[in-house]
Design an enzyme around this catalytic site. Structure first.
Site, PDB file in Angstrom:
ATOM      1  N   LYS A  40      89.258  -5.696 -15.892  1.00  0.00           N
ATOM      2  CA  LYS A  40      88.494  -6.672 -15.100  1.00  0.00           C
ATOM      3  C   LYS A  40      87.887  -7.675 -16.066  1.00  0.00           C
ATOM      4  O   LYS A  40      87.174  -7.292 -17.009  1.00  0.00           O
ATOM      5  CB  LYS A  40      87.362  -5.998 -14.308  1.00  0.00           C
ATOM      6  CG  LYS A  40      87.780  -4.776 -13.533  1.00  0.00           C
ATOM      7  CD  LYS A  40      88.686  -5.095 -12.365  1.00  0.00           C
ATOM      8  CE  LYS A  40      89.426  -3.825 -11.941  1.00  0.00           C
ATOM      9  NZ  LYS A  40      90.417  -4.031 -10.917  1.00  0.00           N
ATOM     10  N   GLY A  41      88.173  -8.939 -15.822  1.00  0.00           N
ATOM     11  CA  GLY A  41      87.731  -9.982 -16.741  1.00  0.00           C
ATOM     12  C   GLY A  41      88.690 -10.056 -17.909  1.00  0.00           C
ATOM     13  O   GLY A  41      88.274 -10.035 -19.074  1.00  0.00           O
ATOM     14  N   ARG A  42      89.965 -10.107 -17.584  1.00  0.00           N
ATOM     15  CA  ARG A  42      90.993 -10.162 -18.634  1.00  0.00           C
ATOM     16  C   ARG A  42      90.976 -11.514 -19.336  1.00  0.00           C
ATOM     17  O   ARG A  42      90.541 -12.512 -18.779  1.00  0.00           O
ATOM     18  CB  ARG A  42      92.389  -9.968 -18.025  1.00  0.00           C
ATOM     19  CG  ARG A  42      92.656  -8.581 -17.512  1.00  0.00           C
ATOM     20  CD  ARG A  42      94.132  -8.407 -17.175  1.00  0.00           C
ATOM     21  NE  ARG A  42      94.382  -7.007 -16.817  1.00  0.00           N
ATOM     22  CZ  ARG A  42      94.420  -6.574 -15.564  1.00  0.00           C
ATOM     23  NH1 ARG A  42      94.240  -7.414 -14.564  1.00  0.00           N
ATOM     24  NH2 ARG A  42      94.636  -5.307 -15.319  1.00  0.00           N
ATOM     25  N   VAL A  43      91.537 -11.495 -20.537  1.00  0.00           N
ATOM     26  CA  VAL A  43      91.663 -12.760 -21.272  1.00  0.00           C
ATOM     27  C   VAL A  43      93.137 -13.151 -21.202  1.00  0.00           C
ATOM     28  O   VAL A  43      94.014 -12.357 -21.557  1.00  0.00           O
ATOM     29  CB  VAL A  43      91.225 -12.578 -22.733  1.00  0.00           C
ATOM     30  CG1 VAL A  43      91.374 -13.886 -23.508  1.00  0.00           C
ATOM     31  CG2 VAL A  43      89.775 -12.094 -22.772  1.00  0.00           C
ATOM     32  N   THR A  71      85.516  -5.284  -7.644  1.00  0.00           N
ATOM     33  CA  THR A  71      85.078  -4.133  -8.455  1.00  0.00           C
ATOM     34  C   THR A  71      83.660  -4.361  -8.971  1.00  0.00           C
ATOM     35  O   THR A  71      82.852  -3.419  -9.044  1.00  0.00           O
ATOM     36  CB  THR A  71      86.039  -3.903  -9.644  1.00  0.00           C
ATOM     37  OG1 THR A  71      87.358  -4.005  -9.155  1.00  0.00           O
ATOM     38  CG2 THR A  71      85.829  -2.570 -10.309  1.00  0.00           C
ATOM     39  N   LYS A  75      91.347  -9.240  -6.544  1.00  0.00           N
ATOM     40  CA  LYS A  75      91.108 -10.159  -7.659  1.00  0.00           C
ATOM     41  C   LYS A  75      89.996 -11.173  -7.416  1.00  0.00           C
ATOM     42  O   LYS A  75      89.971 -12.238  -8.032  1.00  0.00           O
ATOM     43  CB  LYS A  75      92.402 -10.930  -8.058  1.00  0.00           C
ATOM     44  CG  LYS A  75      93.619 -10.102  -8.311  1.00  0.00           C
ATOM     45  CD  LYS A  75      93.405  -8.846  -9.090  1.00  0.00           C
ATOM     46  CE  LYS A  75      92.984  -8.983 -10.527  1.00  0.00           C
ATOM     47  NZ  LYS A  75      92.742  -7.600 -11.103  1.00  0.00           N
ATOM     48  N   TYR A 114      78.783 -10.814 -16.461  1.00  0.00           N
ATOM     49  CA  TYR A 114      77.565 -10.018 -16.310  1.00  0.00           C
ATOM     50  C   TYR A 114      77.929  -8.539 -16.404  1.00  0.00           C
ATOM     51  O   TYR A 114      78.977  -8.113 -15.905  1.00  0.00           O
ATOM     52  CB  TYR A 114      76.900 -10.294 -14.964  1.00  0.00           C
ATOM     53  CG  TYR A 114      75.972 -11.475 -15.013  1.00  0.00           C
ATOM     54  CD1 TYR A 114      74.595 -11.275 -15.137  1.00  0.00           C
ATOM     55  CD2 TYR A 114      76.478 -12.773 -14.966  1.00  0.00           C
ATOM     56  CE1 TYR A 114      73.734 -12.365 -15.187  1.00  0.00           C
ATOM     57  CE2 TYR A 114      75.625 -13.859 -15.018  1.00  0.00           C
ATOM     58  CZ  TYR A 114      74.252 -13.650 -15.132  1.00  0.00           C
ATOM     59  OH  TYR A 114      73.406 -14.720 -15.191  1.00  0.00           O
TER      60      TYR A 114
HETATM   61  N1  LIG Z   1      81.030  -8.829 -13.937  1.00  0.00           N
HETATM   62  C1  LIG Z   1      82.360  -8.913 -13.958  1.00  0.00           C
HETATM   63  N2  LIG Z   1      83.091  -8.261 -14.876  1.00  0.00           N
HETATM   64  C2  LIG Z   1      84.436  -8.356 -14.902  1.00  0.00           C
HETATM   65  N3  LIG Z   1      85.131  -9.088 -14.005  1.00  0.00           N
HETATM   66  C3  LIG Z   1      84.442  -9.749 -13.071  1.00  0.00           C
HETATM   67  C4  LIG Z   1      83.046  -9.690 -13.002  1.00  0.00           C
HETATM   68  N4  LIG Z   1      82.655 -10.475 -11.978  1.00  0.00           N
HETATM   69  C5  LIG Z   1      83.753 -10.982 -11.423  1.00  0.00           C
HETATM   70  N5  LIG Z   1      84.829 -10.569 -12.087  1.00  0.00           N
HETATM   71  C6  LIG Z   1      86.194 -10.958 -11.718  1.00  0.00           C
HETATM   72  O1  LIG Z   1      86.777  -9.883 -11.005  1.00  0.00           O
HETATM   73  C7  LIG Z   1      88.166 -10.035 -11.102  1.00  0.00           C
HETATM   74  C8  LIG Z   1      88.822  -8.766 -10.686  1.00  0.00           C
HETATM   75  O2  LIG Z   1      88.651  -8.699  -9.299  1.00  0.00           O
HETATM   76  P1  LIG Z   1      88.719  -7.370  -8.534  1.00  0.00           P
HETATM   77  O3  LIG Z   1      87.792  -6.387  -9.062  1.00  0.00           O
HETATM   78  O4  LIG Z   1      88.540  -7.709  -7.090  1.00  0.00           O
HETATM   79  O5  LIG Z   1      90.205  -6.912  -8.800  1.00  0.00           O
HETATM   80  S1  LIG Z   1      91.038  -5.784  -8.065  1.00  0.00           S
HETATM   81  O6  LIG Z   1      91.606  -6.388  -6.921  1.00  0.00           O
HETATM   82  O7  LIG Z   1      90.146  -4.682  -7.752  1.00  0.00           O
HETATM   83  O8  LIG Z   1      92.068  -5.426  -9.049  1.00  0.00           O
HETATM   84  C9  LIG Z   1      88.371 -10.397 -12.536  1.00  0.00           C
HETATM   85  O9  LIG Z   1      89.588 -11.130 -12.621  1.00  0.00           O
HETATM   86  P2  LIG Z   1      90.278 -11.455 -14.024  1.00  0.00           P
HETATM   87  O10 LIG Z   1      89.347 -12.372 -14.694  1.00  0.00           O
HETATM   88  O11 LIG Z   1      91.557 -12.112 -13.667  1.00  0.00           O
HETATM   89  O12 LIG Z   1      90.473 -10.178 -14.741  1.00  0.00           O
HETATM   90  C10 LIG Z   1      87.138 -11.205 -12.880  1.00  0.00           C
HETATM   91  O13 LIG Z   1      87.365 -12.578 -12.970  1.00  0.00           O
END
Ligand SMILES: Nc1ncnc2c1ncn2[C@@H]1O[C@H](COP(=O)(O)OS(=O)(=O)O)[C@@H](OP(=O)(O)O)[C@H]1O
Length: 885
Positions: free
Chosen positions: A834-837, A617, A613, A818
């Protein structure tokens, strides 16, 4: 005559093709290999063997002065007392310098007996000695007694108090400093030392209460090797001699020693200061001190560091038919083997020689030797047997299991034809090939043809140093470590033994072979057929060694079937069950027994270790956009994350599985930087050790996001995956779950909080990797300025070409992150996971976590400062610390 016979043999061997009808590449390879083996044997035949003559076959002359207790049932005390419940089984070793000889000897011995230790150079502040109400060390060892005596008052008081509180003793050594005989009174102790003494007729004090493995009663007659002995004289009942000797020289008026019995090792009962000690007047190069050292450890640690008395011995005779004509066993050698086996049974309970065979070479010696072969087979029920491959080929030359199975089946048919009982489910691979590094077809074929469950090798983890060889369990086969007795295929005659007979005798009489028995509970010795012909050196060696052991130790020797042996081994060392993979390309011997089809360049150079998190990714996706950077291929179920180093399930899929996940366009491609990302590595206890073992020079990327945000993101992740705890309890209820809460609540709490304890996990990585191998990124920066982050990574791994990610990534107002630029209007963003609301965090949870992470964040900032990273401390950490102040 030899040449003609060898020619016929060679010709027959080459004509042997009835089982090799189908010509595949593998078979050609095997044939080529066999040809080279045969040419070698043929060469051996063509050379003059007139030097291989019987003259004086050495016979063991070792006799104990006192009769050993019969039946091996005597069990001396293991020194255990209730004091040992309060101490860990670890030793603190204070050395003179990191490289001092004796310090190294102490460490090597501890390694050999698998005792954990912490080494501190003299003069440094003492490490923490306790944790909670437990003592961290069950014995303290000083390489130099002076270092203890002259310790600064503060540390000395601390250490003495620890020893008294936890009833922990001290072992130390006094060395001769100058090449001159003189005496000195020890500061604070009623003890005088005499240094640079020559002594003789060394014997142990039978009245001492420390003897366990050691059996006093024998005398080492004559002068001891060097003049550098220190002897002790004392004026208090707290001291008792552990050993006696005589002075070899008259030191006249310089040194006044009453009488000439001197004490080269003593015990301090602690009557004066409440601390028991053992003090040696010489180091561990004197073999008997190694034995006394073991008992001292056992005694002073109240049995916490006691070694068992049972020693299990298996003597394998590898390749019982493979050997050049003229160097093989004759009828008289087989008789001698049988007779020695019977004699050895009076020293080693249940003893059998364990014979390994490659049937192809049966009856390939001189006429006399062929009779020897026949006699062996006629007596097959008197031995244990195990199969090699039929042609003694190495497994790694077989591309697949079926060609190996074919070969092994021929050997099996041979065993059936000659009624050779192969019943122990045990096998050894020629040249260790295929066992480690693992060649999967060998394991498959072993299962199929012989139902093998136990093997042994000297190649795991590495051949040298032998004291570090260990066992492992893989694909249902228990692989045990294998030792050598100092005899190799070329050791036929005692006079030609490298270093002379004295060298072999020294190994038997307290040296390497003796110590191998001493330190290892399970000893599988590798010998070869030729060690039983000519001068029958193996018989001499083992008969002498076991007699010597019996004179000086209380060890109980026994032989049990390999399956039981494996059971004993792994119940003693359960931690070894899981294999450890090392890179075969970093060890010449491993490389030589690794398939030539495998390539070395499919291991990652970079690993993104997480934690979860933090934006892993995003980094994974962006790295893959670089033309020279390539991740592993995605796998079913686990997708891009291989979990190889963090999950036993995947780690046990083996090295081939892992390396096959990285695909080159062609085997010679050199312009690709492979990387892997598994976010669960960071907080996994095994991952740093496993990664360092396989890819010690790998570069690591660690992402640190504000631990509060990371914890909340994981909670939201759990909700998105319908985790019941997250659906039924608020975030606050989860993070504040206590011992009385439901297990599912506590489990989720742990997943939210534990990976965020950054300092604690980072310390573990730093035990295995140099700080320069680590790039620490700010998770917030990944969200806000990923092009900058990508530039940092490229610099870190020095990849070419440099790519400007400002052109490849663009902020997407809709996603609020981004995303990858596809065209002027289009972007490709990470998926909805990824990037949940989600709603903002409850205030109560935030306040709780702020407090909870405070001390962890302080620890992290201190650690980062110590690392002196080029990367600045993450902005969120700076802010947090400022708020704290
Ligand atoms: N470019 C971009 N797009 C989408 N999300 C982004 C990006 N950069 C950083 N993040 C942040 O990455 C968080 C998810 O982290 P991980 O990829 O390490 O998660 S995981 O452990 O593989 O499940 C994810 O967490 P959440 O916001 O809680 O969904 C994002 O805050």
């Amino acid at each position: 005559m030899y040449s003609r016979r060898c020619f016929v043999w060679l010709k027959n061997s080459l004509l042997w093709k009835s089982n090799f009808r189908k010509c595949s590449l593998t078979k050609i390879l095997i044939a080529l290999f066999s040809l080279s083996s045969l040419s070698f044997l043929a060469y051996q035949c063509l050379i003059d063997h007139s030097h291989v003559k019987r003259h004086e076959i050495p016979v063991s002359t070792i006799e104990c002065r006192l009769n050993p207790v019969s039946g091996g049932m005597f069990s001396p005390s293991d020194h255990s007392s209730s004091s040992n419940h309060r101490i860990d089984n670890k030793v603190l070793v204070i050395v003179e310098t990191q490289y001092s000889y004796l310090g190294q000897d102490i460490i090597h011995l501890l390694e050999a007996i698998r005792v954990k230790y912490k080494v501190e150079p003299n003069g440094k502040t003492l490490p923490y000695l306790t944790h909670g109400n437990k003592g961290k060390y069950s014995a303290i060892i000083f390489e130099n007694f002076d270092a203890y005596v002259n310790m600064d008052a503060w540390n000395r008081e601390l250490l003495d108090k620890y020893c008294r509180d936890f009833n922990v003793g001290i072992i130390s050594f006094v060395a001769s400093r100058d090449n001159i005989a003189y005496s000195k009174r020890m500061k604070d102790f009623p003890l005088t030392i005499y240094q640079y003494m020559a002594i003789e007729d060394y014997e142990l004090n039978p009245m001492s209460n420390i003897w366990r493995i050691t059996r006093p009663g024998e005398i080492i007659r004559g002068p001891l090797k060097d003049d550098e002995w220190v002897i002790f004289q004392f004026e208090h009942a707290t001291y008792k001699p552990l050993s006696y000797a005589k002075l070899s020289r008259n030191y006249g008026r310089y040194i006044d020693l009453s009488g000439n019995t001197v004490f080269p090792a003593i015990q301090d009962l602690g009557l004066l200061d409440g601390i028991q000690k053992v003090i040696f007047g010489n180091g561990l190069r004197f073999w008997l001190h190694c034995l006394v050292f073991l008992d001292s450890l056992s005694y002073l640690s109240h049995g916490k560091l006691s070694l068992p008395l049972d020693r299990y011995v298996l003597i394998d005779i590898d390749d019982v038919f493979v050997g050049a004509a003229g160097k093989r066993m004759k009828v008289s050698d087989v008789h001698a083997l049988l007779a020695a086996q019977n004699r050895l049974r009076s020293h080693i309970k249940g003893f059998y020689f364990n014979l390994g065979f490659s049937g192809k070479y049966y009856q390939k010696g001189t006429p006399e030797e062929n009779l020897g072969d026949r006699l062996l087979v006629a007596n097959s029920d008197k031995f244990w047997w195990f199969g090699h491959t039929w042609m003694h080929t190495q497994a790694h030359f077989h591309e697949n299991a079926s060609s190996l199975e074919e070969d092994m089946s021929l050997n099996k048919e041979f065993a059936q034809k000659y009624n050779i009982p192969v019943v122990n489910n045990y096998a050894v691979a020629p040249h260790h090939s295929g066992v480690y590094p693992v060649h999967e077809p060998l394991y498959e074929a072993w299962h199929k043809v012989w139902n093998i469950t136990v093997s042994s090798t000297e190649e795991y983890l590495h051949l040298r140093p032998a004291r570090r060889r260990r066992g492992f369990f893989y694909r249902g086969i228990k692989v045990l470590p294998r030792q050598t007795c100092g005899l190799y295929t070329h050791n036929l005659l005692i006079d030609k033994y490298p270093g002379g007979r004295e060298k072999l005798d020294a190994s038997i009489r307290g040296g390497e072979l003796f110590q191998t028995f001493l330190y290892n509970k399970v000893n599988i010795f590798m010998t070869h057929m030729c060690n039983y012909g000519s001068d029958r050196l193996a018989l001499y060696t083992f008969e002498s060694a076991v007699k010597f052991l019996q004179c000086w130790t209380n060890l109980h020797l026994q032989t049990i079937p390999p399956q039981d042996l494996a059971q004993v081994y792994f119940s003693s060392y359960p931690d070894e069950l899981n294999p450890i993979w090392v890179n075969p390309c970093r060890d010449k011997r491993h490389l030589a027994i690794w398939s030539p089809r495998k390539v070395c360049n499919t291991l990652p150079h970079l690993i993104v270790i997480g934690p979860q998190k933090t934006g892993t990714t995003a980094i994974y996706t962006f790295l893959n956009m670089h033309p020279s950077i390539r991740s592993n291929v995605k796998q079913p179920v686990i997708f891009e994350e291989l979990h190889f180093f963090s999950s036993d399930q995947y780690y046990n899929k083996g090295l081939d599985w892992y390396m096959n996940a990285f695909k080159l366009d062609n085997p010679n491609q050199t312009d690709i930087v492979f990387f892997e990302k598994t976010a669960a590595y960071f907080d996994n206890p095994m991952a740093p050790m496993r990664i360092a073992s396989l890819i010690p020079d790998v570069k690591l990327v660690l992402i640190l996001l504000d631990p509060i945000k990371r914890a909340y993101s994981w909670y939201q992740h759990a909700r998105a995956h319908q985790n019941p705890a997250s659906l039924n309890y608020t975030f606050y209820e989860i993070i504040t779950a206590g011992e009385g809460s439901h297990k599912i609540q506590r489990d989720l709490r742990n997943r939210c909080l534990n990976p965020s304890l950054y300092a604690q996990h980072l310390e573990r990585w730093l035990d295995y990797f140099h700080p320069s191998q680590l790039l620490i990124l700010d998770g917030q920066e990944i969200k806000e300025n990923p092009p900058l982050v990508m530039s940092k990574i490229q610099k870190f791994i020095e990849v070419k070409p440099y790519i400007d990610f400002r052109k490849l990534l663009r902020y997407d107002a809709k996603k609020k992150f981004y995303c990858q630029v596809l065209s002027t209007d289009n972007t490709k963003c990470l998926g909805p996971g990824k990037g949940r609301v989600y709603p903002p965090m409850e205030e109560s949870a935030y306040r709780f976590l702020k407090m909870f992470f405070r001390r962890h964040n302080v620890a992290l900032s201190k650690l980062l400062m110590k690392l002196n990273q080029a990367t600045p401390v993450p902005a969120w950490l700076k802010e947090d610390l400022q708020e704290t102040l």
